[in-house]
Structures are given as C-alpha cells and as structure tokens.
Write a protein that holds these residues in place. Structure first.
Motif, mmCIF file in Angstrom:
data_model
loop_
_atom_site.group_PDB
_atom_site.id
_atom_site.type_symbol
_atom_site.label_atom_id
_atom_site.label_comp_id
_atom_site.label_asym_id
_atom_site.label_seq_id
_atom_site.Cartn_x
_atom_site.Cartn_y
_atom_site.Cartn_z
ATOM 1 N N SER A 472 0.951 -1.103 0.167
ATOM 2 C CA SER A 472 -0.004 0.117 0.043
ATOM 3 C C SER A 472 0.935 1.162 0.148
ATOM 4 C CB SER A 472 -1.037 -0.017 1.355
ATOM 5 O OG SER A 472 -0.027 0.268 2.239
ATOM 6 N N GLY A 473 0.268 2.593 -0.549
ATOM 7 C CA GLY A 473 1.193 3.635 -0.452
ATOM 8 C C GLY A 473 1.637 4.007 1.044
ATOM 9 N N VAL A 474 0.808 3.600 1.993
ATOM 10 C CA VAL A 474 0.935 3.724 3.289
ATOM 11 C C VAL A 474 2.301 2.792 3.845
ATOM 12 C CG1 VAL A 474 0.256 3.616 5.762
ATOM 13 C CG2 VAL A 474 -1.391 4.511 4.095
ATOM 14 N N TYR A 535 -1.595 7.136 -3.499
ATOM 15 C CA TYR A 535 -2.051 6.043 -2.571
ATOM 16 C C TYR A 535 -3.307 5.409 -3.285
ATOM 17 C CZ TYR A 535 0.529 8.908 0.512
ATOM 18 O OH TYR A 535 1.372 9.517 1.373
ATOM 19 N N SER A 536 -3.281 4.125 -3.144
ATOM 20 C CA SER A 536 -4.396 3.139 -3.638
ATOM 21 C C SER A 536 -4.480 2.776 -5.034
ATOM 22 C CB SER A 536 -5.750 3.648 -3.013
ATOM 23 O OG SER A 536 -6.837 3.732 -3.889
HETATM 24 MG MG MG Z 1 -2.777 2.888 0.040
#
Ligand code: MG
Ligand code: BEZ
Length: 766
Positions: A472-474, A535-536
């Motif tokens: 994930s981007g996180v 993100y995402s």
């Molecule tokens: Mg993400």
C-alpha cells in the motif's frame, strides 16, 4: 481567554455523497462534536447558537430537516469571490494545470467558491471538500499526481484567513488533506498538504487502531493526533464468555425494574470471574449500574462518552482471551479515556501524552485513549515472534492451496502488504513474504533488521514460492527500508544456484529476463506500490461512486497505479514504473493473498481491502485464464486461520450486513447507521468486481432484509434518504453488472423505490 479562541472543526464527507457528511471510522461524528462542544462551552468557549441536540446540529449543517429532502446543498457559510480567493491563496495558480481557472465547478456556484458549514460563536464547523475526481474515471485512472481543486484550497484559505482559526480540529479518521500530492515526508512549501494547512495548528481526532494513517497525518500535515476508542467487533459468539455476558447485561437492562436486577447482577459478576475479569469486578459492578439503554454494542463511538458497559466488557473479554499475564488494571484503562482532556490540553498549546496506536486487544498500552498516536521503529520488524507466526500462516496457506489444486504447490502468490497490519503485528505479513521465498531476517546488535540470508532447501522442505508484493502507499511511506530489504531478498533468491523446480523465483525471473531482454536482477522485480505521493488503486473510489464501465477499466487502474517498483540496485531513484514486469509476474500467480490482522476491521467494513485485491486481474493476465485461488489469513486470534476469500466474504456477510444484532446496532446511531449499512453493500459489490467471490444469496438476503421488509425499508428511508437512495442504487447496480440474479419483481420494486426516494430528496412531492 477561552472565550476568544477560534476553533475550526472540520468533518469529512467520504465518499462524496451528501449522505456521507461526517464520516469517520467507528465514530458517531455529530454526536461527538456535540459532546465536545457542550464540554468546551462549560469551560468558557463561545459556542453561541449551538442547538440543543446533536440531531439538530446535523440538521443545521445539512441545512435543516426539510433541506435534507429538498436541497442538494449543504449550508453555505461563506461565498468567496474569485479575486479574494486568489489574494488569499498564493498557490492558486499551481492548481490551474489540473483544474483550470477558478472558481471551477466544485464547491462553486459558478461565480464564487463556496465554503460549507456553519458558525456557532467562535466555533466553525465545516465540511472538508472531497478530492473532487471521484466521479471522473479518466482522472481516477491517470492521476498519478494531481492537486487539490480550487474549492479545497478555498476551504483552508477561509479557515486560516477569513475565519482566522487559532486551531483546526479535524474530526475523525480520515480526511483528504494529508493525502494530497507532495513529498512523502519532510514537506516543502511546494507540497500541497503544507500549503493547505498553512500556519494553522492541526489537532486531529484519530481512531486508536490506525497508527499508520495517523502517522501520515502527523508527518504530512503536522497533526497532533488524539486517539479515540474503537469499539471491539461484536462477533460475540467467537469470544469466550462474551456472548453470555452480553446477554446478561441486556437482560439486566430490560428486567432491572422487575425486581430481578440483583440476581442478574450477581450472575454477571460470576460470569465475569470465569472470564478472568475478577480483578475488574468492582469497577464492572459500578459500570453496569450506569447502563444506558441507548447504547448498543457494534454502535459507533462518541468522544467524551466512556464506552458502554457492553463495549467495555467486549474489550475486556477480548484482552483476556489472549491470555495476557500482565493485565489486571484493564477495565480502568478502558473506561478512563482522556479524549476530551487531551483535546483541552492541545487547545491550550500544552503537551499531549504520546502512546502507541494499534489494537487495544493486542497491546493494552493503546489505552487509555486520548493519546498522540505513534507507530514503531520501522527497522525493528519483523520481530522473531512475528516470524514464528508468519511461518505458521505460510505453511497453512500452502497446505490449503495443495488441497484445492491437486497437490501442487503455488508457483507464485500475489499478496498485499499494509502498514497498519505490520505495525500492529510487528511485521507478520512482511515475515510471510520472507518465508514464502525461504529467507530469514537477521537483526544487527541494535535490533535493526537490515539483512537476510537464505534458508536451505533442506530446512525449508519445499520449493521457494515466488511472490508479487503489492505494498500500500502507506506501507511504502512507513517502511521504505523494509521494501529495500524485500527487494534485496528476492533478487538474492533469484540468483541462487538451485534447480528451478525448487526455486520458482529463479524459474520465473530467468523466463522473464529472456522474454524482456533484461538481466535476472531486474527481472526479479517483485516489490511494487504506487508512485511516490500516490495512494491506492482508486478502484475503491470508482466503485463507491459507480463511475466505472467494466472490470477491465478497474484492472487498468490497478495496473497503471500500482506498477511502481522499488529497486535496491538504484539507490535514491525512488519508485519507478515497471508495468511489463508487474504484468508478467502477476500472470504467474496461482493464488492471491492478504493477511487480516485486525479484530475490528473486516473485509466489507472498509473499501481498501477490495481496492488492493488483484484476483480478477490475475485471471485476465494468466495465459490459461484460470481464476487464481484467493485466500485471506485471519490472525486476529491466537490460532491463525487461512480461509478462502469467498468463505471470508460469506462469514463477513453473516456477522455484519445480515446480522440483526449488527444492523440494529448501527441503526441505533440513526443517520450514520444507514450509511454504514449502505457502505457494507457497496463494499460487497466491490468484492464482486475485483474477485467474483460473492455468492448470489448475499445480495438476495440483503434485499429481503432491507427492502422487502416494508417497515425496515421505511426506517432506512426516513433516517437518511441520501444513503438509502445509494443503497437502492447499489442493489440495482449489483443486478445490472451481473453480480446478482433475482426476480423481475424485486428489480421493479427497487426501481420504484429509487424514483420515490429521488422525488423525496428533490422535494417534488412537497
Ligand atoms: Mg494505500
Ligand atoms: C495501510 O495501513 O497500509 C493502509 C491503510 C489504509 C488503507 C490502505 C492501506
């Protein structure tokens, strides 16, 4: 002077639908705001004109009761002319590349930029604008980096320069500001989160169980987070004693006036003892005495209101179920929240005590809530304990796959790495990747995991399984060092001098190197994520807004947004697009997999799970067009389970959407409860779209429960007509897209309801 202080409370509307104003994970936002403001008022803050109830507050922000039906617009607190906007917003021209000249058509009446919300004395309650491209498939597809739109910028210019806020309070998980394009960490003045927040101190109520996104809010928008309690999942039957305790408590509620109260209380106490809660019994007793009939389990948390007895008991039983020797003062922590206290500290510019975020059930230090959330040392994972759990899950996954596939090993598993889950589990899913390819992490003397070594094939006792890792981007933001470690591990394994039938990483990398004309190290690119600052896959936005044509379009979004690779051979190069290798690697996948670590969030609770699911995409890329197996690991209990995705979706439908205890609990939260129900159905459609693993009966039973039941249908429509319209639309969409076969009568009824609620909202019949 408190009376002089100006506070801008900002709520979210996500996805951008009027029925969604005031969304935040597990939080009853308006009830919480009301509770906070009532308390601040006692302290001398000027909240002049604040209505008497939280329902009235909702009505005023959404205009008024009538307007909920007859006006598509939120209350406008300020109209900002274009010239004023440009004067107040020095970076406005930078937005024109994406959005054209102001005012544009978002948060705008064509001439002015509109700020939505309402002011009460020195408190402004405003609605944060949305990203703005949710309904635009082309932007969803191509926006590797975009920018906020003019309306978004105008909102924050208003807060800082017109309203002149002393602080902004972002209310609940999570908004869009901190996800705006810019550097991942260490914002510069060319980064949009920095431009938007300007010089306003940023206080942010955040779900205690979401340390990863809380960290992003802190890093990218300088937030001082204040954690709030996340109610435990109400899978009552799954936890020892909880169900019985729960039933006793509700029977106390209904029978206390019949003279049987004392008897029930003594049974509650003895049951609590059996659940190892005896040290908490005295407190529990007084807690039960405070039971409020209004509060139900599975409901949404209200800041400033301590958890209901049911919530407290559920949390305690969960903690006890993990057999934790060190606990004993637990209930005190559960009920001793400092959510309001910390807010007041922050508003005085004082220190807010930090504490770990995470699952209170795994880590009771998360309690009491009201802490400024921190995560962990990103180089400290995976820990030895996480590796042990990871091995069990990997071996179970492989066994299950062999059973389902004629005894064959999967050659490749496509899997997902999330930040949150790795923080909470100290790197279990990171460890799973390492164990699939057969390497072990080595920590240095400071405990930093910065090296790996291969496990011998003898010790491994099976082939090395190839992986395609979708971070994930996180995760990318939080664990870039660990992406580096993984990339080095995969490349090392690809270069091992081993027979290819015992080393699928090498097997595939050799084939791919040959086909693509690249060297084996580049071919062994397996660690993917979004481009920096992105993100995402955005599949979640497309599904939530019904703005997609066909599954192919969703798959193209996934490929174009998630095909950025980390390359340990190119230090400092950042994320680079490697779409061909990504496609080729995915085309070898026999199984897709995600680790579910959380006891509160399940598959249909949030849209992010299907957003990262590549099952149908893999099928379309495979030469034989065979659907890969899809698995979900449930590591929420001591005994980790690996289930198929379709089993997990069924389980989730039974425990949530179709469970009367769950939906009645939600509906006790009124307006926001209807949205929660609608969200589960929309997320179910998301799973149909990305994986095809949703059974027809799930939709059929949902229709029976929420539409055919006349009384239920009316309650939903009255409580939140906008979310109800979305619910009806989602049923129709499930049918239209071929995910739900049902009778023509059912469809006809839905069509009628759609125009009925539409008329109601538009005010045609008024
Ligand atoms: Mg993400
Ligand atoms: C993460 O923790 O990686 C994550 C959080 C929210 C959405 C998707 C991923």
């Amino acid at each position: 002077m408190q009376a002089e202080k100006k506070l801008a409370i900002t709520v979210f509307s996500f996805p951008p639908d009027k029925g969604n104003v005031g969304t935040a994970a597990y939080l009853n936002v308006f009830a919480s705001i009301f509770s906070v403001l009532s308390d601040l008022k006692k302290d001398g803050y000027n909240v002049e004109g604040l209505p008497e109830t939280s329902e009235a507050l909702i009505e005023e922000i959404l205009h008024d009761k009538e307007a909920q039906f007859s006006s598509p617009n939120l209350n406008v607190v300020y109209k900002m002319g274009v010239r004023e906007y440009q004067e107040l917003t020095p970076y406005a021209t930078a937005l024109e590349e994406n959005w054209g000249k102001p005012p544009g058509n978002l948060n705008s009446d064509g001439e002015n930029l509109l700020v939505y919300g309402k002011q009460y004395g020195n408190v402004f309650i405003g609605v944060q604008p949305t990203f703005g491209y949710e309904g635009d498939p082309m932007r969803l597809l191509f926006s590797k980096s975009a920018s906020p739109h003019h309306g978004f910028a105008a909102y924050y210019s208003f807060v800082e320069k017109v309203f002149k806020a002393d602080a902004v309070l972002h209310f609940g998980t999570h908004g869009s500001l901190e996800f705006m394009p810019g550097k991942q960490v260490g914002m510069s003045d060319a980064c949009f989160p920095d431009s938007l927040i300007g010089n306003i101190p940023n206080i942010y109520y955040y779900a205690a169980n979401n340390p990863s996104e809380a960290t992003i809010a802190k890093r990218r928008s300088y937030a001082n987070t204040i954690s709030y309690l996340t109610p435990p999942a109400e899978n009552a039957g799954l936890y020892k004693g909880l169900k019985q305790l729960g039933e006793l408590i509700s029977s106390y509620q209904s029978l206390k006036d019949t003279g049987r109260g004392p008897q029930i209380v003594s049974t509650i106490i003895s049951t609590a003892r059996q659940c190892n809660l005896d040290k908490d019994v005295d407190l529990l007793y007084s807690k039960i005495m405070e039971i409020e009939s209004r509060l139900l389990p599975c409901g949404l948390h209200v800041v400033g209101e301590p958890p209901s007895a049911m919530e407290a008991v559920a949390t305690l039983v969960n903690i006890a179920a993990l057999d934790r020797p060190e606990e004993g003062d637990c209930l005190k922590l559960v009920v001793a929240d400092n959510e309001l206290g910390s807010l007041k500290q922050a508003l005085e510019g004082k220190f807010v005590e930090p504490g770990p975020g995470g699952d209170p059930i795994r880590n009771p230090k998360v309690l009491p809530t009201g802490k400024n959330i921190h995560a962990l040392d990103p180089q400290s994972i995976p820990t030895e304990a996480a590796m042990q759990s990871a091995k069990v899950v990997v071996e179970r996954l492989i066994e299950r796959q062999k059973i389902d596939n004629g005894g064959n090993y999967p050659e490749t598993v496509a899997l997902v790495l999330w930040g949150t889950d790795n923080i909470k589990t100290y790197g279990e899913s990171l460890g799973q990747v390492l164990w699939m390819i057969g390497v072990r992490p080595i920590a240095d003397t400071f405990g930093r995991v910065n090296r790996v070594e291969p496990v011998s094939l003898e010790e491994l006792g099976r082939p090395r399984i190839d992986v395609v890792v979708n971070c994930s981007g996180v995760f990318r933001d939080l664990f870039i060092n660990q992406m580096n470690l993984l990339d080095r591990a995969v490349k090392m394994v690809a270069e091992l001098d081993e027979p290819v039938e015992m080393n699928y990483v090498r097997k595939h990398a050799l084939e791919q190197a040959e086909t693509l004309g690249i060297d084996i190290r580049e071919a062994a690119t397996r660690i993917f994520s979004n481009a920096s600052g992105s993100y995402s896959s955005n599949i979640n936005l497309a599904v939530e807004n019904s703005s997609w044509n066909d599954e192919k379009q969703l798959q193209d979004m996934y490929l174009s947004r998630k095909s950025f690779a980390f390359d340990s051979d190119a230090p400092g190069a950042g994320m680079m697009e490697k779409k061909k290798v990504f496609e080729m690697a995915l085309s070898t996948a026999d199984a897709t997999f995600q680790n579910l670590d959380s006891s509160e969030i399940s598959l249909t609770d949030v849209s992010h799970y299907f957003d990262s699911d590549p099952t149908n995409l893999v099928q379309s890329l495979r030469k034989d067009k065979k659907k890969p197996s899809a698995y979900i690991a449930d590591t929420t209990t001591a005994n980790a389970q690996v289930r198929t995705l379709s089993e997990t979706v069924r389980l989730d439908a039974r425990t949530k959407l179709l469970n009367p205890k769950w939906y009645e609990g939600m509906m006790s939260s009124g307006y926001e409860g209807v949205r929660e129900i609608e969200k589960r159905l929309t997320n179910t459609v998301g799973w149909s779209a990305t994986s095809g693993q949703v059974d027809n009966w799930v939709y059929e039973e949902a229709n029976t429960t929420f539409i055919q039941d006349e009384e239920m249908m009316k309650r939903l429509m009255d409580m939140n007509p906008n979310s109800f319209r979305k619910l009806v639309q989602t049923f129709l969409e499930a049918n239209g897209r071929g995910y739900w076969e049902t009778s023509e009568d059912n469809i006809e009824k839905l069509r009628q309801l759609y125009s009925e609620v539409e008329d109601k909202i538009e005010g045609v019949d008024r």
